[in-house]
Design an enzyme around this catalytic site. Structure first.
Site, PDB file in Angstrom:
ATOM      1  N   SER A   1      -7.902  -5.357   4.943  1.00 41.73           N
ATOM      2  CA  SER A   1      -8.672  -5.260   3.580  1.00 41.73           C
ATOM      3  C   SER A   1      -8.851  -6.451   2.766  1.00 41.73           C
ATOM      4  CB  SER A   1      -7.473  -4.196   2.548  1.00 41.73           C
ATOM      5  OG  SER A   1      -7.295  -2.988   3.339  1.00 41.73           O
TER       6      SER A   1
ATOM      7  N   ASP B   1       0.720  -1.213  -0.038  1.00 41.17           N
ATOM      8  CA  ASP B   1       0.053   0.078  -0.168  1.00 41.17           C
ATOM      9  C   ASP B   1       0.969   1.432  -0.143  1.00 41.17           C
ATOM     10  OD1 ASP B   1      -2.269   1.373  -0.090  1.00 41.17           O
ATOM     11  OD2 ASP B   1      -2.473   1.449   2.103  1.00 41.17           O
TER      12      ASP B   1
ATOM     13  N   ASN C   1       1.430   3.382  -2.893  1.00 39.30           N
ATOM     14  CA  ASN C   1       1.753   3.902  -4.315  1.00 39.30           C
ATOM     15  C   ASN C   1       1.159   5.347  -4.800  1.00 39.30           C
ATOM     16  OD1 ASN C   1       2.909   1.551  -4.422  1.00 39.30           O
ATOM     17  ND2 ASN C   1       1.618   0.551  -5.921  1.00 39.30           N
TER      18      ASN C   1
ATOM     19  N   TRP D   1       2.445   8.068  -2.317  1.00 35.86           N
ATOM     20  CA  TRP D   1       3.864   8.387  -2.635  1.00 35.86           C
ATOM     21  C   TRP D   1       4.018   9.238  -3.765  1.00 35.86           C
ATOM     22  CZ3 TRP D   1       7.059   7.435  -6.918  1.00 35.86           C
ATOM     23  CH2 TRP D   1       8.419   7.392  -6.506  1.00 35.86           C
TER      24      TRP D   1
ATOM     25  N   HIS E   1       2.731   3.567  -9.003  1.00 33.82           N
ATOM     26  CA  HIS E   1       2.634   2.176  -9.298  1.00 33.82           C
ATOM     27  C   HIS E   1       3.739   1.523  -9.929  1.00 33.82           C
ATOM     28  CE1 HIS E   1      -1.410   1.902  -7.632  1.00 33.82           C
ATOM     29  NE2 HIS E   1      -2.010   2.546  -8.625  1.00 33.82           N
TER      30      HIS E   1
ATOM     31  N   THR F   1     -10.435  -7.330  -5.393  1.00 33.15           N
ATOM     32  CA  THR F   1     -11.767  -7.412  -6.125  1.00 33.15           C
ATOM     33  C   THR F   1     -12.456  -5.832  -5.833  1.00 33.15           C
ATOM     34  OG1 THR F   1     -12.626  -8.142  -3.848  1.00 33.15           O
ATOM     35  CG2 THR F   1     -12.454  -9.722  -5.570  1.00 33.15           C
TER      36      THR F   1
ATOM     37  N   ASN G   1     -10.619  -3.186  -6.098  1.00 28.29           N
ATOM     38  CA  ASN G   1      -9.831  -2.147  -7.086  1.00 28.29           C
ATOM     39  C   ASN G   1     -10.407  -2.030  -8.400  1.00 28.29           C
ATOM     40  OD1 ASN G   1      -6.674  -3.486  -5.564  1.00 28.29           O
ATOM     41  ND2 ASN G   1      -7.767  -1.567  -4.878  1.00 28.29           N
ATOM     42  N   TRP G   2     -11.045  -2.888  -8.757  1.00 26.39           N
ATOM     43  CA  TRP G   2     -11.921  -2.678 -10.200  1.00 26.39           C
ATOM     44  C   TRP G   2     -12.766  -1.484 -10.055  1.00 26.39           C
ATOM     45  CZ3 TRP G   2     -10.190  -5.416 -13.945  1.00 26.39           C
ATOM     46  CH2 TRP G   2      -9.750  -6.634 -13.910  1.00 26.39           C
TER      47      TRP G   2
ATOM     48  N   ARG H   1       2.225  -5.043   5.948  1.00 24.29           N
ATOM     49  CA  ARG H   1       1.480  -3.751   5.300  1.00 24.29           C
ATOM     50  C   ARG H   1       2.149  -2.561   5.188  1.00 24.29           C
ATOM     51  NH1 ARG H   1      -4.801  -2.540   4.608  1.00 24.29           N
ATOM     52  NH2 ARG H   1      -4.617  -0.694   2.949  1.00 24.29           N
TER      53      ARG H   1
HETATM   54  C1  FPP Z   1      -1.878   0.022  -3.419  1.00 22.50           C
HETATM   55  O1  FPP Z   1      -1.600   1.552  -3.264  1.00 22.50           O
HETATM   56  C2  FPP Z   1      -1.374  -0.554  -4.508  1.00 22.50           C
HETATM   57  C3  FPP Z   1      -2.173  -1.138  -5.406  1.00 22.50           C
HETATM   58  C4  FPP Z   1      -3.631  -1.143  -5.506  1.00 22.50           C
HETATM   59  C5  FPP Z   1      -1.568  -1.635  -6.632  1.00 22.50           C
HETATM   60  C6  FPP Z   1      -0.264  -2.496  -6.295  1.00 22.50           C
HETATM   61  C7  FPP Z   1       0.472  -2.751  -7.581  1.00 22.50           C
HETATM   62  C8  FPP Z   1       1.732  -2.432  -7.667  1.00 22.50           C
HETATM   63  C9  FPP Z   1       2.792  -2.613  -6.695  1.00 22.50           C
HETATM   64  C10 FPP Z   1       2.416  -2.772  -9.105  1.00 22.50           C
HETATM   65  C11 FPP Z   1       2.073  -3.750  -9.965  1.00 22.50           C
HETATM   66  C12 FPP Z   1       2.217  -5.058  -9.397  1.00 22.50           C
HETATM   67  C13 FPP Z   1       2.858  -6.094  -9.864  1.00 22.50           C
HETATM   68  C14 FPP Z   1       3.003  -7.382  -9.085  1.00 22.50           C
HETATM   69  C15 FPP Z   1       3.778  -6.061 -10.955  1.00 22.50           C
HETATM   70  P1  FPP Z   1      -2.655   2.686  -3.578  1.00 22.50           P
HETATM   71  O2  FPP Z   1      -2.744   2.947  -4.857  1.00 22.50           O
HETATM   72  O3  FPP Z   1      -3.790   2.274  -2.660  1.00 22.50           O
HETATM   73  O4  FPP Z   1      -2.017   3.670  -2.803  1.00 22.50           O
HETATM   74  P2  FPP Z   1      -2.798   4.683  -1.673  1.00 22.50           P
HETATM   75  O5  FPP Z   1      -3.247   4.175  -0.609  1.00 22.50           O
HETATM   76  O6  FPP Z   1      -1.532   5.804  -1.285  1.00 22.50           O
HETATM   77  O7  FPP Z   1      -3.531   5.654  -2.604  1.00 22.50           O
END
Ligand code: FPP
Length: 248
Positions: A197, A21, A23, A26, A38, A67, A69-70, A189
């Site tokens: 989650s 979590d 990305n 960040w 990502h 599920t 995230n869609w 996490r």
């Molecule tokens: C959560 O961060 C992360 C995700 C929903 C996707 C994770 C995917 C990757 C690390 C890249 C692709 C995966 C692989 C295996 C190649 P968030 O977007 O919810 O972050 P936030 O909470 O800061 O918004």
């Protein structure tokens, strides 16, 4: 691959599961689009997979797409699917070289056809690799996984193949996506939130939980080793007393 010498092999968890979590935050902090978070997250995936294999973790499970995230904006979903596809294409050689088997948890059938086809190809190519299993949780939800297992068991009861009195925890475990794999010892996490989650809800009943403020794009080798050191300092009692553990 280099062998790590400083970690006590007895304290290395067999199965590590990670909720990657942070990305988006960040990227937003750096005034960049969420997708660049990502992208940076994929480099963390590479680093963590390599380190896990190096130190002898046997099962690594990464929560890459839930599920839920869609429901994200279509552009983000599309971007994530593209990243996933390029990751799989680029990593096949390394997985074979490092004896890593790729496996998938979740509803693979919901993935776009091009991603599914690469995923199936990499799973087939690496099926005989025995050094480490890398589980990617894709379109995965713990409740959904349990419902699919329960539906399967209920169907067999109705068909007269199973007696409902005989249903057991083991029978349910054997119908989960993780069938045949041990429960996670350590669940990490990143990103500062303190919740599961919908991740591995059945399997994590006695898993050690480790939460860190570090956002996923900054979680690399050193951060994984730190989490494992903390894990090594914990006493796992599985419902018993500390005194009982010393006797065994
Ligand atoms: C959560 O961060 C992360 C995700 C929903 C996707 C994770 C995917 C990757 C690390 C890249 C692709 C995966 C692989 C295996 C190649 P968030 O977007 O919810 O972050 P936030 O909470 O800061 O918004």
């Amino acid at each position: 691959m280099q062998e790590s010498t400083s970690l006590d092999i007895r304290l290395i968890p067999t199965h590590v599961a990670i909720i990657m979590d942070g990305n988006g935050r960040w990227a937003e902090k750096r005034h960049k689009p969420r997708l660049s978070g990502h992208k940076a997250g994929v480099d963390s995936v590479r680093s963590v997979v390599e380190t896990a294999r190096e130190i002898g973790i046997r099962h690594l499970t990464l929560y890459a797409f839930s599920t839920e995230n869609w429901q994200r904006p279509p552009t983000e979903v599309k971007g994530l699917m593209k990243l996933l596809r390029t990751y799989l294409e680029s990593e096949l050689r390394t997985m074979l070289k490092n004896d890593i088997r790729l496996f998938c948890l979740g509803q693979q059938e919901r993935l776009p056809a091009d991603v599914l086809s690469v995923l199936n190809m990499v799973m087939e190519e690496t099926a005989q690799c025995g050094g480490m299993t890398l589980n990617l949780a894709l379109s995965y939800g713990g409740r959904n996984e349990m419902m699919r297992a329960v539906r399967d068991l209920a169907g067999r009861c109705v068909a007269g193949e199973l007696d409902y009195h005989a249903l057991s925890e083991e029978m349910l475990s054997n119908r989960l996506d993780t069938a045949g794999q041990p429960d996670p010892d350590l669940l990490i996490r990143t990103g500062g939130e303190h919740r599961l989650s919908n991740f591995l809800l059945w399997q994590s009943s006695y898993t050690e939980l480790y939460f860190t403020e570090t956002q996923w794009p900054e979680f690399r080798k050193d951060q994984l080793l730190e989490a494992i050191a903390v894990y090594g300092s914990r006493q796992r009692r599985f419902g018993k007393t500390g005194a009982q553990l010393h006797v065994e």
